[in-house]
Write an enzyme that holds these catalytic residues in place. Sequence first.
Site, PDB file in Angstrom:
ATOM      1  N   HIS A 109       0.826  -1.220   0.000  1.00 43.57           N
ATOM      2  CA  HIS A 109       0.000   0.000   0.000  1.00 43.57           C
ATOM      3  C   HIS A 109       0.855   1.261   0.000  1.00 43.57           C
ATOM      4  O   HIS A 109       0.455   2.305   0.523  1.00 43.57           O
ATOM      5  CB  HIS A 109      -0.933   0.030   1.225  1.00 43.57           C
ATOM      6  N   ASN A 181     -10.399  -2.697   2.365  1.00 45.51           N
ATOM      7  CA  ASN A 181     -10.050  -2.733   0.944  1.00 45.51           C
ATOM      8  C   ASN A 181     -11.311  -2.547   0.116  1.00 45.51           C
ATOM      9  O   ASN A 181     -12.412  -2.619   0.646  1.00 45.51           O
ATOM     10  CB  ASN A 181      -9.419  -4.090   0.591  1.00 45.51           C
TER      11      ASN A 181
HETATM   12 FE1  HDD Z   1      -2.711  -4.576   5.552  1.00 46.30          FE
HETATM   13  C1  HDD Z   1      -1.149  -1.583   5.250  1.00 46.30           C
HETATM   14  C2  HDD Z   1      -5.604  -3.290   4.347  1.00 46.30           C
HETATM   15  C3  HDD Z   1      -4.076  -7.702   5.466  1.00 46.30           C
HETATM   16  C4  HDD Z   1      -0.047  -5.750   7.186  1.00 46.30           C
HETATM   17  N1  HDD Z   1      -3.258  -2.830   4.897  1.00 46.30           N
HETATM   18  C5  HDD Z   1      -2.487  -1.708   4.824  1.00 46.30           C
HETATM   19  C6  HDD Z   1      -3.251  -0.625   4.280  1.00 46.30           C
HETATM   20  C7  HDD Z   1      -4.496  -1.105   4.041  1.00 46.30           C
HETATM   21  C8  HDD Z   1      -4.502  -2.470   4.443  1.00 46.30           C
HETATM   22  C9  HDD Z   1      -5.688  -0.341   3.491  1.00 46.30           C
HETATM   23  C10 HDD Z   1      -2.740   0.778   4.014  1.00 46.30           C
HETATM   24  C11 HDD Z   1      -2.991   1.637   5.211  1.00 46.30           C
HETATM   25  C12 HDD Z   1      -2.503   3.047   4.905  1.00 46.30           C
HETATM   26  O1  HDD Z   1      -3.116   3.673   4.013  1.00 46.30           O
HETATM   27  O2  HDD Z   1      -1.516   3.474   5.509  1.00 46.30           O
HETATM   28  N2  HDD Z   1      -4.453  -5.346   4.948  1.00 46.30           N
HETATM   29  C13 HDD Z   1      -5.558  -4.662   4.604  1.00 46.30           C
HETATM   30  C14 HDD Z   1      -6.704  -5.536   4.516  1.00 46.30           C
HETATM   31  C15 HDD Z   1      -6.268  -6.763   4.822  1.00 46.30           C
HETATM   32  C16 HDD Z   1      -4.853  -6.649   5.102  1.00 46.30           C
HETATM   33  C17 HDD Z   1      -8.117  -5.089   4.168  1.00 46.30           C
HETATM   34  C18 HDD Z   1      -6.988  -8.055   4.888  1.00 46.30           C
HETATM   35  C19 HDD Z   1      -8.264  -8.155   5.211  1.00 46.30           C
HETATM   36  N3  HDD Z   1      -2.178  -6.374   6.194  1.00 46.30           N
HETATM   37  C20 HDD Z   1      -2.877  -7.553   6.105  1.00 46.30           C
HETATM   38  C21 HDD Z   1      -2.193  -8.603   6.782  1.00 46.30           C
HETATM   39  C22 HDD Z   1      -1.060  -8.048   7.280  1.00 46.30           C
HETATM   40  C23 HDD Z   1      -1.074  -6.671   6.899  1.00 46.30           C
HETATM   41  C24 HDD Z   1      -2.675 -10.036   6.900  1.00 46.30           C
HETATM   42  C25 HDD Z   1       0.057  -8.647   8.073  1.00 46.30           C
HETATM   43  C26 HDD Z   1      -0.061  -9.756   8.784  1.00 46.30           C
HETATM   44  N4  HDD Z   1      -0.943  -3.844   6.039  1.00 46.30           N
HETATM   45  C27 HDD Z   1       0.023  -4.516   6.726  1.00 46.30           C
HETATM   46  C28 HDD Z   1       1.259  -3.683   6.980  1.00 46.30           C
HETATM   47  C29 HDD Z   1       0.854  -2.329   6.422  1.00 46.30           C
HETATM   48  C30 HDD Z   1      -0.503  -2.577   5.832  1.00 46.30           C
HETATM   49  C31 HDD Z   1       2.497  -4.282   6.342  1.00 46.30           C
HETATM   50  C32 HDD Z   1       1.847  -1.708   5.470  1.00 46.30           C
HETATM   51  C33 HDD Z   1       1.852  -0.229   5.856  1.00 46.30           C
HETATM   52  C34 HDD Z   1       1.230  -0.189   7.162  1.00 46.30           C
HETATM   53  O3  HDD Z   1       0.755  -1.417   7.491  1.00 46.30           O
HETATM   54  O4  HDD Z   1       1.152   0.779   7.884  1.00 46.30           O
HETATM   55  O5  HDD Z   1       1.491  -3.612   8.345  1.00 46.30           O
END
Ligand code: HDD
Length: 716
Positions: A109, A181
């Site tokens: 993202h 999402n």
């Molecule tokens: Fe995630 C960012 C949505 C599964 C780990 N995720 C991130 C963002 C969104 C989502 C919208 C961007 C937020 C922003 O604008 O800063 N992610 C989801 C959705 C998921 C999902 C709807 C499943 C239903 N995510 C998911 C899992 C993991 C993560 C299973 C880890 C186990 N997501 C992250 C992250 C991020 C992230 C790596 C990257 C940047 C951040 O968190 O701040 O921690």
Amino acid sequence: MTEQQHIPPEFTRPPVPPDEDGGQCEPPGPNPDQQGPELRSPTGAPVPGEANVRAQQGDALTTPQGLRQADTDHQLKAGPRGPVLLQDFHLREKITHFDHERIPERAVHARGVGAHGVFVSNGAAASLTRAKFLAADARTPVFVRFSTVLGSRGSADTVRDTRGFATKFYTEEGVYDLVGNNIPVFFIQEAIKFPDVVHAAKPHPDREIPQAQSAHDTFWDFVSLHTEATAHTFWNMSDRGLPRSLRMMEGFGVHTFRLVAADGATSLVKFHWKPRLGVHSMLWEETQLTAGFDPDFHRRDLADAIEAGYFPEWDLGVQVFPDTPEQVFEDIDLLDPTKIVPEELVPVQVIGTLRLTANPVNFFAETEQVAFCPSHLVPGIEVTDDPLLQGRLFSYLDTQLSRLGGPNFAQLPINTPHTAVNDMFRDGMHQTAVHTGIAPYKPNSLDGGCPYAASFAGEAYVESPTPIPPPQAKLRTSANTDKAQVAFADHFSQPRMFYRSLTHGEQHRLADAFSFELGKCTSVTVRERAVQMLVNVDEQLAGYVANQLGVDVPAPTANTVELAPSPALSQKRGAFPVDGRTVAVLVDETSSGGAVQQVCADLEQAKVRPLLVAAHGGEVEGRKVDRTFATMRSIEFDALIALGAPIDPRVDVLVNEMWRHGKAIAAVGAAASLLQRNGVDADAPGVTVAEAPQTVTQVVTDLAEHRAWDRIEPRG
Ligand code: HDD
């Protein structure tokens, strides 16, 4: 900041509630409310004391230490051509700061765009949850960030991908983040697989190719082996993966969450964002053209619409389920994030409306530094045992520690709650609070026992949203049932339900998407295994794709059940609001007589944005030319009104692409020759040849349908 980019009145910090136990605690750190007129940052969070300091300095250039600077254009040298002096601290500070201006982009993202707004509750959820921002008529400032998933920060907006839809509610009970999402299911069921699916989807580690695409071997290798990804893959290959605008896409919380009412009663819910503008997509060719011509297309579309006062709105809705120990509904395991519950089974009930009303003032300060986390909860909203959600509760804080330089990123203005913070967290990198008191620990007597442990005295509510509930709260866990395990293991019945719910046109475009994506895979094994995944969903689809790939169609191998199609999954057709849609108004040297002014005024009256297109820049009838033949491309326009018929190959490309993409095309008077020259059938759906006023009326009507579908979809 333009007058439209006002900060809504909601951005005033709600009064700090009196300390619940009537204590005389002073909130730690300087209370900005006591420092004279507060300067408000774009986020609405106060910037303590800055108003006074800025008044003294005025707007003179200074160093970071406030030393006024007369010259930032020349280096201090020993003589006019001599060596630069080490004592030129301005030179050193300026270059040093520049060298450290980049921070790590998000692990996923990375590419995003944000906006401020307000959420207004209609109170329909008040009986389900004690969350105060969901009480009737509650108004809550929000910040929303939309994003793609796979691409790096500088990648294009209009790639085929899932879109992030993250909303930060600055509620009076603290920050609540709904981090969703635009796709209601996810690739994996357990968070432990997230590094795997991301490693597979990101560019190949040897050449770092392809950028922001799933059309490559490692992605399809993983999803055809880890077939719980089938549902999400189908949604990504559908039109949903190509949103026309971030303003015209749904949002989903994906997981099942628990709501807790004031009396302690609980229910399970799934969150839905329903855009008032409808759900609309680009065509694959449009997205490819746009990624090259205007990589910032979605960012621009959102910011321009807000700037023009076309504030995008979404209704927030919930599907509500009984909170039973099994947490299974009609054989659908509510803890499985790869499954949906069709709206025909459980309708979506609207509980409020989000409106985005202001663009960020500074991208880095707001959009780049905003930090969302699914564990940012408020009383009345809790997580469930969904194994994917559980892992997310850890990951966001963890990744933000390195991305935002340590543990104090919640103090950045964009992340600051609009309520008092007495967390007793101290020190650490970038600590900006000047805490008072000597006893940041509990229990303590030396600071008068402050801050008091929050109590919900007088309220039946005894649960706590904090991750480690106090002894009196009970942990709610789900029952283990064999049925649940079976539901998790079925990876193909719901993708089939999704596919069968689509129109023929949507199915056709999805089949072509699979053909494109798998056609880009060089491994025949991967292609064949992906077709195996498809044949478990729909044999006709698999046959079409296999034929495109030149591989055989294997027999299905999975046990599946037939689920009734869910019409709610197909993108609605019909007349939607046209706020912020764009129309090319094409002129030539013959265009005059007020037609340009009239057509543009009529379009603006209909809340549509006219973009004047001419051979050269300047003005036509006193109206600024927005695009010249050198700078325009069809993908920027939802419709075309030709007031002239300029002879130029670029204009012919414009007409042909808009015809091919099923867009509304109109010509006034002699401009009809432009259509004839390009083989556009004046009697075809979405084509109008008439006098100016009639063309605007018809084009606006056609715009509401998004496209002339009969022109571009296979019959039958
Ligand atoms: Fe995630 C960012 C949505 C599964 C780990 N995720 C991130 C963002 C969104 C989502 C919208 C961007 C937020 C922003 O604008 O800063 N992610 C989801 C959705 C998921 C999902 C709807 C499943 C239903 N995510 C998911 C899992 C993991 C993560 C299973 C880890 C186990 N997501 C992250 C992250 C991020 C992230 C790596 C990257 C940047 C951040 O968190 O701040 O921690």
